[in-house]
Scaffold this motif. Structure first.
Motif, PDB file in Angstrom:
ATOM      1  N   UNK A 284       0.958  -0.981   0.150  1.00  0.00           N
ATOM      2  CA  UNK A 284       0.143   0.016   0.096  1.00  0.00           C
ATOM      3  C   UNK A 284       0.856   1.326  -0.011  1.00  0.00           C
ATOM      4  N   UNK A 285       0.276   2.345  -0.639  1.00  0.00           N
ATOM      5  CA  UNK A 285       1.051   3.623  -0.646  1.00  0.00           C
ATOM      6  C   UNK A 285       0.018   4.455   0.031  1.00  0.00           C
ATOM      7  N   UNK A 286       0.421   5.424   0.926  1.00  0.00           N
ATOM      8  CA  UNK A 286      -0.412   6.284   1.758  1.00  0.00           C
ATOM      9  C   UNK A 286       0.329   7.653   1.441  1.00  0.00           C
ATOM     10  N   UNK A 287      -0.103   8.759   1.318  1.00  0.00           N
ATOM     11  CA  UNK A 287       0.503  10.138   1.578  1.00  0.00           C
ATOM     12  C   UNK A 287      -0.452  11.127   2.064  1.00  0.00           C
ATOM     13  N   UNK A 288       0.290  11.934   2.968  1.00  0.00           N
ATOM     14  CA  UNK A 288      -0.680  12.802   3.730  1.00  0.00           C
ATOM     15  C   UNK A 288       0.218  14.094   3.439  1.00  0.00           C
ATOM     16  N   UNK A 289      -0.794  15.219   2.961  1.00  0.00           N
ATOM     17  CA  UNK A 289       0.202  16.625   2.343  1.00  0.00           C
ATOM     18  C   UNK A 289      -0.747  17.594   2.746  1.00  0.00           C
ATOM     19  N   UNK A 382      -3.336   4.272  -2.406  1.00  0.00           N
ATOM     20  CA  UNK A 382      -3.397   3.381  -3.450  1.00  0.00           C
ATOM     21  C   UNK A 382      -2.571   2.127  -3.295  1.00  0.00           C
ATOM     22  N   UNK A 383      -2.728   1.270  -4.160  1.00  0.00           N
ATOM     23  CA  UNK A 383      -1.913  -0.065  -4.104  1.00  0.00           C
ATOM     24  C   UNK A 383      -0.658   0.068  -4.997  1.00  0.00           C
ATOM     25  N   UNK A 384       0.577  -0.337  -4.518  1.00  0.00           N
ATOM     26  CA  UNK A 384       1.613  -0.324  -5.234  1.00  0.00           C
ATOM     27  C   UNK A 384       2.486  -1.379  -5.358  1.00  0.00           C
ATOM     28  N   UNK A 385       1.915  -2.529  -5.576  1.00  0.00           N
ATOM     29  CA  UNK A 385       0.667  -3.033  -6.078  1.00  0.00           C
ATOM     30  C   UNK A 385      -0.175  -4.043  -5.598  1.00  0.00           C
ATOM     31  N   UNK A 386      -1.184  -4.627  -5.630  1.00  0.00           N
ATOM     32  CA  UNK A 386      -2.063  -5.886  -5.253  1.00  0.00           C
ATOM     33  C   UNK A 386      -1.015  -7.014  -5.641  1.00  0.00           C
ATOM     34  N   UNK A 387      -0.371  -7.681  -4.603  1.00  0.00           N
ATOM     35  CA  UNK A 387       0.759  -8.387  -4.953  1.00  0.00           C
ATOM     36  C   UNK A 387       0.159  -9.766  -5.672  1.00  0.00           C
ATOM     37  N   UNK A 388      -1.072 -10.458  -5.007  1.00  0.00           N
ATOM     38  CA  UNK A 388      -1.638 -11.532  -5.692  1.00  0.00           C
ATOM     39  C   UNK A 388      -1.991 -11.221  -7.156  1.00  0.00           C
ATOM     40  N   UNK A 389      -2.722 -10.299  -7.482  1.00  0.00           N
ATOM     41  CA  UNK A 389      -2.948  -9.789  -8.836  1.00  0.00           C
ATOM     42  C   UNK A 389      -1.779  -9.561  -9.761  1.00  0.00           C
ATOM     43  N   UNK A 390      -0.697  -9.161  -9.120  1.00  0.00           N
ATOM     44  CA  UNK A 390       0.467  -9.080  -9.970  1.00  0.00           C
ATOM     45  C   UNK A 390       1.092 -10.425 -10.129  1.00  0.00           C
ATOM     46  N   UNK A 391       1.205 -11.454  -9.201  1.00  0.00           N
ATOM     47  CA  UNK A 391       1.524 -12.685  -9.447  1.00  0.00           C
ATOM     48  C   UNK A 391       0.555 -13.305 -10.745  1.00  0.00           C
ATOM     49  N   UNK A 392      -0.551 -13.012 -10.540  1.00  0.00           N
ATOM     50  CA  UNK A 392      -1.565 -13.659 -11.541  1.00  0.00           C
ATOM     51  C   UNK A 392      -1.014 -13.149 -12.958  1.00  0.00           C
ATOM     52  N   UNK A 393      -0.715 -11.619 -12.928  1.00  0.00           N
ATOM     53  CA  UNK A 393      -0.413 -11.383 -14.337  1.00  0.00           C
ATOM     54  C   UNK A 393       0.892 -11.651 -14.908  1.00  0.00           C
ATOM     55  N   UNK A 394       1.798 -12.140 -13.795  1.00  0.00           N
ATOM     56  CA  UNK A 394       3.066 -12.500 -14.273  1.00  0.00           C
ATOM     57  C   UNK A 394       2.830 -14.111 -14.683  1.00  0.00           C
TER      58      UNK A 394
END
Length: 422
Positions: A284-289, A382-394
């Protein structure tokens, strides 16, 4: 949550923006409730003033020996106390109703967010990479993983039910390798690696907008906690009930955590394979600004997520969500969709949202803008990234005709030099 003063000043503006999300005009209902509260509060204040005045006069009456006047004043004080108690309870009740109403309302979109009713009207912004042309029929990720003996849905179902998986051997390591690559890349971009709690109080979920609206999608853990549906909850709540120094902003955080979702609203969707599970890993990515920086920070987060897909050489596209497809707390959202050969389409792998001050108001997260002038921060996630879905894509994009999987070049060092999974 919303600024009542702003709604009082521009009710038509709020109604117009909520209408873009398919809601009926709401400002009148909100302001009518607000008027009831302020009227009741005025009665309480008048009763308090009368009580205080009469209390002071009792001593003077007693000093003059005027017992009749003293008794009358005591009765006046008692009556004022009854009014204060009754109207105070009414104020509390009316405030609770207004808070519940405001907490149930989605964020308002930015003016230039595309109008649309649903996901079919989202706007494609860019594409990167060219989908691979296979000289054989590409298989789905779950078929590939099962045939390799490294992806086991049946064993997971015996202990946990549907929508769980056991990964073994090289696929388990690939899952770990992906998360390590993502964390290395995001920390190199200035996001601080963080290890937050996986259990949170309801107040934390209310702060980021999952409660009360999405209670059915959450997993309670005992009487006082919930499992996190995303690390956004834990990371964003690190600034709750805080007044931050301006020079500490922006705060950028990243975390690799499991996420837990009941997927209550997705019955019948993606029940096969790893696309939509009850437990999954995500970076996960989070920004506070500061408010004036949030648009630039939003684009920076999108860039950081895109870099991971580019590093893995996975074709993807960027879409901006229309008003009818925006998440509850978002003012603008960019989705990254990765190419899946077995489905011959792009599928979401990351949603990156700018929530404006919506979450900050719910969490009371502010910063010192100037002397005696504290302002609400903006939060983004935001996701940087969803690990499971990235594994699926690979798996799907790097598959060979014989069912083996080529390891992307960027992951070979994380896989101990392994170049082919088979």
């Amino acid at each position: 949550m919303f600024d009542l003063k702003a709604i009082r000043e521009t009710p038509e503006e709020f109604d117009r923006l909520w209408a873009k999300r398919g809601l009926e005009p709401l400002s009148k209902k909100i302001l009518d409730q607000d008027k009831l509260i302020r009227k009741a509060m005025q009665v309480v204040q008048e009763a308090e003033a009368a009580r205080n005045k009469a209390s002071k006069q009792i001593g003077a009456a007693m000093g003059k020996g005027d017992k009749e006047e003293a008794e009358r004043l005591k009765a006046e004080v008692a009556g004022a106390k009854n009014v204060i108690a009754a109207m105070g309870a009414q104020v509390d009740g009316e405030k609770a109703q207004l808070d519940d109403l405001l907490a149930s309302l989605p964020n308002v979109p930015f003016e230039d967010v595309p109008n649309g009713a649903d996901e079919d009207e989202n706007v494609e912004l860019t594409k990167w990479g060219t989908p691979r042309a296979f000289d054989f029929e590409p298989k789905a990720h779950d078929d590939l993983g099962t045939e390799l003996g490294l992806m086991d849905f049946e064993t997971a179902a015996k202990m946990s039910g549907s929508r769980f998986v056991v990964l073994r051997g090289a696929l388990s390591r690939l899952d770990r390798a992906l998360s390590a690559l993502m964390l290395d890349m995001q920390t190199a971009e200035g996001f601080e690696e963080t290890s937050p709690p996986f259990l949170v109080w309801p107040s934390a979920l209310h702060g980021t907008g999952q409660l009360p609206k999405f209670a059915e999608d959450l997993y309670p853990a005992g009487e006082d906690h919930y499992l996190i549906p995303t690390a956004e909850v834990s990371l964003t709540n690190t600034v709750r009930e805080s007044i931050l120094d301006e020079d500490t902003l922006p705060i950028r955080m990243t975390a690799h955590t499991p996420c837990f979702r009941s997927e209550a609203g997705s019955a019948g969707r993606d029940t096969k394979g790893m696309i939509r599970q009850h437990q999954f890993n995500k970076v996960e990515l989070v920004t506070v600004c500061k408010p004036e920086d949030s648009e630039a920070e939003h684009k920076n987060m999108l860039r950081c997520a895109e870099l991971v897909l580019q590093k893995l050489e996975l074709p993807y596209r960027v879409v901006e969500l229309c008003t009818g497809d925006l998440g509850f707390g978002a003012r603008r959202t960019y989705d990254l969709e990765v190419w899946l050969p077995s489905q011959d389409t792009y599928r979401e792998i990351s949603s990156i949202s700018n929530c404006g001050e919506f979450q900050a108001r719910r969490m009371n997260a502010r910063y010192k803008h100037a002397e005696k002038d504290n302002r609400f921060v903006h939060t983004l996630n935001g996701s940087g990234l969803a690990v499971g879905r990235t594994l699926v894509a690979v798996l799907e994009n790097y598959q060979n005709a014989d069912g083996t999987i080529m390891v992307p070049e960027a992951l070979v060092p994380y896989m101990g030099g392994l170049e082919v999974i088979g």
